[in-house]
Design a protein around this motif. Structure first.
Motif, PDB file in Angstrom:
ATOM      1  N   ALA A 449      99.298 -60.616  68.864  1.00 30.73           N
ATOM      2  CA  ALA A 449      98.282 -61.818  68.450  1.00 30.73           C
ATOM      3  C   ALA A 449      98.851 -62.225  67.016  1.00 30.73           C
ATOM      4  O   ALA A 449      98.718 -63.689  66.957  1.00 30.73           O
ATOM      5  CB  ALA A 449      96.886 -61.032  68.134  1.00 30.73           C
ATOM      6  N   LEU A 450      99.301 -61.708  65.990  1.00 29.36           N
ATOM      7  CA  LEU A 450      99.672 -62.122  64.840  1.00 29.36           C
ATOM      8  C   LEU A 450     100.909 -63.269  64.967  1.00 29.36           C
ATOM      9  O   LEU A 450     100.720 -64.165  64.168  1.00 29.36           O
ATOM     10  CB  LEU A 450     100.104 -61.217  63.814  1.00 29.36           C
ATOM     11  CG  LEU A 450      98.803 -60.335  63.466  1.00 29.36           C
ATOM     12  CD1 LEU A 450      99.316 -59.282  62.326  1.00 29.36           C
ATOM     13  CD2 LEU A 450      97.826 -61.288  62.685  1.00 29.36           C
ATOM     14  N   ARG A 451     101.520 -62.989  65.968  1.00 27.23           N
ATOM     15  CA  ARG A 451     102.585 -63.971  66.098  1.00 27.23           C
ATOM     16  C   ARG A 451     102.311 -65.345  66.748  1.00 27.23           C
ATOM     17  O   ARG A 451     102.726 -66.271  66.464  1.00 27.23           O
ATOM     18  CB  ARG A 451     103.638 -63.398  67.220  1.00 27.23           C
ATOM     19  CG  ARG A 451     105.003 -64.228  67.527  1.00 27.23           C
ATOM     20  CD  ARG A 451     105.911 -63.331  68.454  1.00 27.23           C
ATOM     21  NE  ARG A 451     105.159 -63.102  69.861  1.00 27.23           N
ATOM     22  CZ  ARG A 451     105.936 -62.544  70.734  1.00 27.23           C
ATOM     23  NH1 ARG A 451     107.291 -62.011  70.653  1.00 27.23           N
ATOM     24  NH2 ARG A 451     105.368 -62.433  71.786  1.00 27.23           N
ATOM     25  N   VAL A 452     101.073 -65.256  67.584  1.00 26.88           N
ATOM     26  CA  VAL A 452     100.582 -66.361  68.065  1.00 26.88           C
ATOM     27  C   VAL A 452     100.045 -67.163  66.800  1.00 26.88           C
ATOM     28  O   VAL A 452      99.960 -68.414  66.709  1.00 26.88           O
ATOM     29  CB  VAL A 452      99.633 -66.215  69.354  1.00 26.88           C
ATOM     30  CG1 VAL A 452      98.978 -67.383  69.362  1.00 26.88           C
ATOM     31  CG2 VAL A 452     100.292 -65.540  70.409  1.00 26.88           C
ATOM     32  N   LEU A 453      99.190 -66.333  65.999  1.00 28.51           N
ATOM     33  CA  LEU A 453      98.582 -67.087  64.953  1.00 28.51           C
ATOM     34  C   LEU A 453      99.292 -67.615  63.806  1.00 28.51           C
ATOM     35  O   LEU A 453      99.098 -68.648  63.347  1.00 28.51           O
ATOM     36  CB  LEU A 453      97.525 -65.984  64.494  1.00 28.51           C
ATOM     37  CG  LEU A 453      96.402 -65.358  65.179  1.00 28.51           C
ATOM     38  CD1 LEU A 453      95.634 -64.260  64.529  1.00 28.51           C
ATOM     39  CD2 LEU A 453      95.457 -66.699  65.541  1.00 28.51           C
ATOM     40  N   SER A 454     100.625 -66.900  63.743  1.00 32.04           N
ATOM     41  CA  SER A 454     101.615 -67.594  62.776  1.00 32.04           C
ATOM     42  C   SER A 454     102.276 -68.801  63.304  1.00 32.04           C
ATOM     43  O   SER A 454     102.421 -69.683  62.556  1.00 32.04           O
ATOM     44  CB  SER A 454     102.696 -66.321  62.475  1.00 32.04           C
ATOM     45  OG  SER A 454     103.679 -66.962  61.685  1.00 32.04           O
ATOM     46  N   ALA A 455     102.371 -68.742  64.528  1.00 31.89           N
ATOM     47  CA  ALA A 455     103.135 -70.032  65.108  1.00 31.89           C
ATOM     48  C   ALA A 455     102.225 -71.136  65.130  1.00 31.89           C
ATOM     49  O   ALA A 455     102.668 -72.305  65.337  1.00 31.89           O
ATOM     50  CB  ALA A 455     103.834 -69.578  66.482  1.00 31.89           C
ATOM     51  N   ARG A 456     101.266 -70.737  65.405  1.00 33.29           N
ATOM     52  CA  ARG A 456      99.974 -72.049  65.791  1.00 33.29           C
ATOM     53  C   ARG A 456      98.449 -71.833  64.989  1.00 33.29           C
ATOM     54  O   ARG A 456      97.890 -71.116  65.252  1.00 33.29           O
ATOM     55  CB  ARG A 456      99.790 -71.874  67.153  1.00 33.29           C
ATOM     56  CG  ARG A 456     100.541 -72.302  68.132  1.00 33.29           C
ATOM     57  CD  ARG A 456      99.892 -72.397  69.544  1.00 33.29           C
ATOM     58  NE  ARG A 456      98.864 -73.347  69.677  1.00 33.29           N
ATOM     59  CZ  ARG A 456      98.067 -73.471  70.776  1.00 33.29           C
ATOM     60  NH1 ARG A 456      98.446 -72.815  71.750  1.00 33.29           N
ATOM     61  NH2 ARG A 456      97.062 -74.367  70.795  1.00 33.29           N
TER      62      ARG A 456
END
Length: 722
Positions: A449-456
């Motif tokens: 989830a953090l990877r998605v939030l960091s990218a977007r």
């Protein structure tokens, strides 16, 4: 179901036994009069006289019940009493005219008598519904359209000199008065306390009698229409007389339920069970809706073809989308996450929020596992204040073991939505992992989830996939798990990626902390606050929702069929509430949302209230058999549609069950047959739940945030990281 039980108010005008005896005698006289009218010309005058006498008496009982509820309760009771009096006088006069009792009315045509009788009934029932019987304007308007609108249409069709098709008028009358009687019963019950009635109460038994009478009355009217080959009704054949007698008797019983005695006969105790209650709710809506539609087709046969094409188009759209889900699932690449979850969590900036209300068993299995798997994340535990089974004690015990990581804040909001709104200010990190009491996740759930939030940065919610911890524990578990696998592995990714309609599922998701303040928190007046939050997020903010099926959260399944029914009832009512509140806003906001998202969200919301459309198949078929109408569909085309439509459900469920990467399943013949059976049983179960939920919504049933009782084997399986 309602949250408390109240007895009917005492009959203050008469002793209870005297009231019961007089009411029963009036009903018997009315039924005898109905039979006399139906037997033939020789007994018809006497039958009309008995019908007028008994029906008038039943009307007086109904009016006396309304007077008891009106006197002294409100400042405007004088006006309300006047309305009740006028309605009662209009009813008695109308019945006397229809029965030929008044001078000069004996020779009136049947259509005129029917019209006057319908107007008299309408006046009586309007006098009962002098208080708003629905908590929402939309529900009230819908009920009024289905009742008074249908009755008005039936009167127009029946009125001499107009476009006279009395057969259609009878069907519209039957359905319209059925809904109007229900509306009156709901109004009475709401004014007394709770609706719908609780099982094992007198009120529930009388409701069962009313629903049975409505079903029999609509079916009797339908039988009269289908056995009359001409455009006008009459009592010329024994078969028509029989159906007319059955319909009239059902109407008499239904009218009698508006002034019933306080105590119901013990013989009606079989109506108490939840299964009978749900079956009656569903069958009543099913019969009334089909009666309405059939009445329209009888009045305007030319509409049969267009309505059938709309019906077929809706089926085709749904099936085509499901085939597209299969193709998309086959092409979708599994997510590969090279991140080491152990090192990534140290600076994640995530608070884990766990809610619980009377869920001590689920928490005992999940909480310590989550605390260990998500070390070193901080936890905020929110036990509902109303919990009385040890939920708070379990959370406090875990806090004592990890005082540096865990805080406990009691939720006093009265629901999950209210509790979360209340404790959100205690969250001090930029992100929140929201979990239900029965859910367990691994560390990679957070890192993905953090990877998605960091990218977007525009993403406000990253929703994970929920799947059963113990999918093979029982036949019920396999049945429920198959639907959850289809929903979370096929439906949700397609909705999110193709239709741009990803939605928050209430838990097993990582949220930006600012999401809730940006939409003024969860709506605590809806049963699916998560779906409402999703729609408001799209309409009011620039936040987006992303669904990542590789983020797996294991959950416990309902432990009984009753728990499953109550869970899906709450979901269905909540979706219907959101559809009623926001569907128009979604369509009007198509420029801001974009055509793809508007279409996707609209489709999901329409599906939530689609059961009345999909269950009109009998009304489409009956005219082709009994009324010489044609659907203009050749046999080869019908066969081609069947070959395309029918297998889809079995194929998609089988793919979801046997290709699920998280839940391995044996491909034994028994499991295949069980999966295919579940695929089609879920269609019927879904329609049943949705019709039952719509009944509750129209009835003004109170919203109850019940906890779904979950079950699990005594020995838990070892956790895995995902």
């Amino acid at each position: 179901m309602s949250s408390r039980v109240e007895s009917w108010p005492e009959h203050s005008f008469f002793p209870e036994r005297l009231y019961t005896a007089a009411w029963a005698l009036s009903l018997v006289v009315t039924l005898v009069g109905t039979v006399g009218v139906g037997l033939g010309p020789e007994t018809r005058p006497t039958g009309y006289a008995l019908l007028a006498t008994g029906g008038g008496a039943l009307a007086l009982f109904s009016l006396s019940a309304e007077i008891r509820r009106t006197v002294g309760r409100e400042a405007s009771s004088g006006l309300r009493l006047a309305i009740v009096g006028v309605g009662g006088l209009a009813f008695v006069s109308g019945v006397a005219f229809a029965a030929g009792v008044l001078p000069g009315t004996a020779a009136a045509p049947l259509t005129v008598r029917l019209l006057i009788l319908a107007t008299a009934f309408q006046a009586l029932l309007v006098s009962v519904d002098i208080r708003p019987a629905r908590p929402t304007l939309r529900a009230r308007v819908a009920v009024l359209l289905m009742s008074h609108g249908a009755i008005f249409a039936g009167s127009v069709l029946t009125f001499p000199g107009g476009p006279t098709v009395p057969r259609a008028g009878l069907l519209l009358y039957a359905g319209g008065f059925g809904v109007l009687l229900l509306n009156a019963f709901w109004a009475r019950t709401l004014s007394s306390g709770t609706v719908p009635p609780e099982p094992e109460t007198d009120r529930r038994r009388w409701e069962g009698v009313l629903l049975g009478a409505i079903v029999v009355g609509v079916l009797g009217a339908t039988a009269m229409v289908l056995t009359t080959q001409t455009g006008t009704l009459g009592l010329r054949t024994p078969l028509t007389q029989l159906f007319a007698t059955v319909t009239g008797a059902a109407a008499a019983v239904a009218l009698a339920t508006l002034g019933v005695p306080q105590s119901a006969p013990l013989a009606l105790g079989w109506l108490d069970s939840p299964a009978v209650t749900v079956s009656q709710h569903v069958s009543t809506l099913f019969v009334v809706v089909n009666g309405f539609v059939l009445g329209i087709f009888v009045a305007a046969p030319g509409l049969l073809g267009p309505v059938f094409r709309v019906f077929l188009a809706a089926l085709l759209v749904g099936v085509v989308l499901n085939y597209a889900m299969l193709l998309y699932a086959r092409r979708r690449d599994p997510d590969a996450d090279p991140t080491d979850p152990t090192t990534a969590l140290a600076d994640a900036g995530v608070t884990v929020v766990v809610t619980g209300a009377n869920e001590v068993d689920a928490l005992s299995a999940s909480l310590r596992e989550n605390v260990a798997a998500l070390d070193p994340l901080p936890f905020l535990l929110v036990p509902a204040a109303r919990s009385s089974d040890g939920t708070q004690e379990v959370m406090q015990a875990v806090r004592e073991d990890h005082p540096d990581r865990i805080r406990v804040v009691e939720g006093t909001g009265g629901s999950k939505a209210g509790d979360l709104n209340q404790v959100w200010e205690h969250v001090e990190t930029p992100y929140v992992l929201l979990l239900d009491a029965d859910e367990t996740v691994g560390a990679s759930f957070v890192t993905r989830a953090l990877r998605v939030l960091s990218a977007r940065p525009d993403v406000g919610i990253v929703q994970g996939r929920k799947y059963a911890t113990y999918p093979d524990a029982s036949r019920l578990s396999r049945f429920v798990s198959a639907e959850r696998q289809h929903s979370t592995w096929l439906d949700h990714p397609f909705d999110a990626d193709v239709l741009a309609a990803a939605h928050f599922a209430g838990s097993a998701a990582v949220l930006q902390r600012e999401v809730l303040p940006d939409v003024d928190g969860f709506a605590s007046d809806l049963l699916t606050e998560d779906i409402d939050l999703t729609i408001r997020l799209y309409l009011q903010t620039d936040w987006d929702v992303v669904y990542v099926p590789e983020m797996g959260a294991r959950e416990l399944l309902p432990g009984s069929w009753t728990s499953l029914l109550r869970q899906r009832e709450r979901w269905a009512r909540g979706w219907a509430q959101v559809a009623g509140r926001h569907l128009g806003d979604v369509v009007r906001s198509w420029r801001a949302l974009g055509l793809r998202r508007t279409a996707g969200l609209s489709w999901l919301l329409l599906l939530a209230v689609s059961a009345p459309l999909y269950v009109i198949f009998p009304a489409l078929v009956v005219p082709t058999v009994a009324l010489d109408a044609s659907l203009q569909l050749s046999l080869p085309v019908a066969a081609a549609f069947a070959v395309f439509l029918l297998p889809e459900r079995a194929i998609s469920f089988a793919y979801a069950v046997f290709r699920d990467p998280d839940i391995p399943a044996s491909t034994s013949l028994r499991r295949i047959v069980e999966t295919v059976a579940a695929a089609y049983l879920w269609i019927a179960f879904g329609w049943l739940v949705q019709l039952h939920s719509l009944y509750l919504q129209f009835a003004g049933a109170p919203q109850t945030w019940t906890v779904t009782r979950k079950s699990r084997p005594p020995v838990a399986s070892p956790p895995d990281d995902d």
